[in-house]
Design a protein around this motif. Sequence first.
Motif, mmCIF file in Angstrom:
data_model
loop_
_atom_site.group_PDB
_atom_site.id
_atom_site.type_symbol
_atom_site.label_atom_id
_atom_site.label_comp_id
_atom_site.label_asym_id
_atom_site.label_seq_id
_atom_site.Cartn_x
_atom_site.Cartn_y
_atom_site.Cartn_z
ATOM 1 N N GLU A 44 -101.502 80.994 54.202
ATOM 2 C CA GLU A 44 -101.868 81.850 53.080
ATOM 3 C C GLU A 44 -101.253 83.242 53.237
ATOM 4 N N ARG A 47 -97.602 83.050 52.354
ATOM 5 C CA ARG A 47 -97.411 82.975 50.899
ATOM 6 C C ARG A 47 -97.652 84.333 50.242
ATOM 7 N N LEU A 48 -98.671 85.040 50.694
ATOM 8 C CA LEU A 48 -98.957 86.362 50.119
ATOM 9 C C LEU A 48 -97.840 87.349 50.421
ATOM 10 N N ARG A 49 -97.302 87.308 51.633
ATOM 11 C CA ARG A 49 -96.176 88.200 51.971
ATOM 12 C C ARG A 49 -94.961 87.903 51.099
ATOM 13 N N GLU A 50 -94.683 86.610 50.891
ATOM 14 C CA GLU A 50 -93.559 86.239 50.035
ATOM 15 C C GLU A 50 -93.803 86.716 48.608
ATOM 16 N N HIS A 51 -95.032 86.578 48.145
ATOM 17 C CA HIS A 51 -95.374 87.012 46.787
ATOM 18 C C HIS A 51 -95.214 88.530 46.659
ATOM 19 N N ARG A 53 -93.265 90.410 48.466
ATOM 20 C CA ARG A 53 -91.823 90.669 48.517
ATOM 21 C C ARG A 53 -91.186 90.434 47.149
ATOM 22 N N GLU A 54 -91.581 89.329 46.492
ATOM 23 C CA GLU A 54 -91.039 89.032 45.161
ATOM 24 C C GLU A 54 -91.435 90.111 44.160
ATOM 25 N N LEU A 55 -92.692 90.535 44.214
ATOM 26 C CA LEU A 55 -93.154 91.580 43.291
ATOM 27 C C LEU A 55 -92.413 92.895 43.543
#
Length: 119
Positions: A44, A47-51, A53-55
């Motif tokens: 989790e 996934r939050l770090r990737e999210h 980064r995307e934002l």
Amino acid sequence: MDKRSIYDGLNDFESDLQNLLTNLAEMKDSLQEVVEKNATLELENQRLREHIRELNQANEQPSGKAKQENSSALSKSRMNLEKIYEEGFHVCYDLYGSRREHDEPCAFCLEVIYRESGK
């Protein structure tokens, strides 16, 4: 030692071993739960770090183009004001140096930074 005390001692030892085995099984189950929870949280977290980064990339791309366009037209002093403003402080005459609450936009600050030099 008589046979009875040896037998009683062995029974006590067996009972202690069974208690230890029960405790060991409980600890093993608890450890398994912790490992599973840790693995879930790591996934989790990833996934939050990737999210995030995307934002951040999505937010930087449009503002990066606008900043490049504005920066080419801004003097060094106005670029410094823009940097101060982006850090969350007012650069307008009335509120200069005070923190912008919740990073709200300030039309007066934007006027100071981006107004045309002829005005």
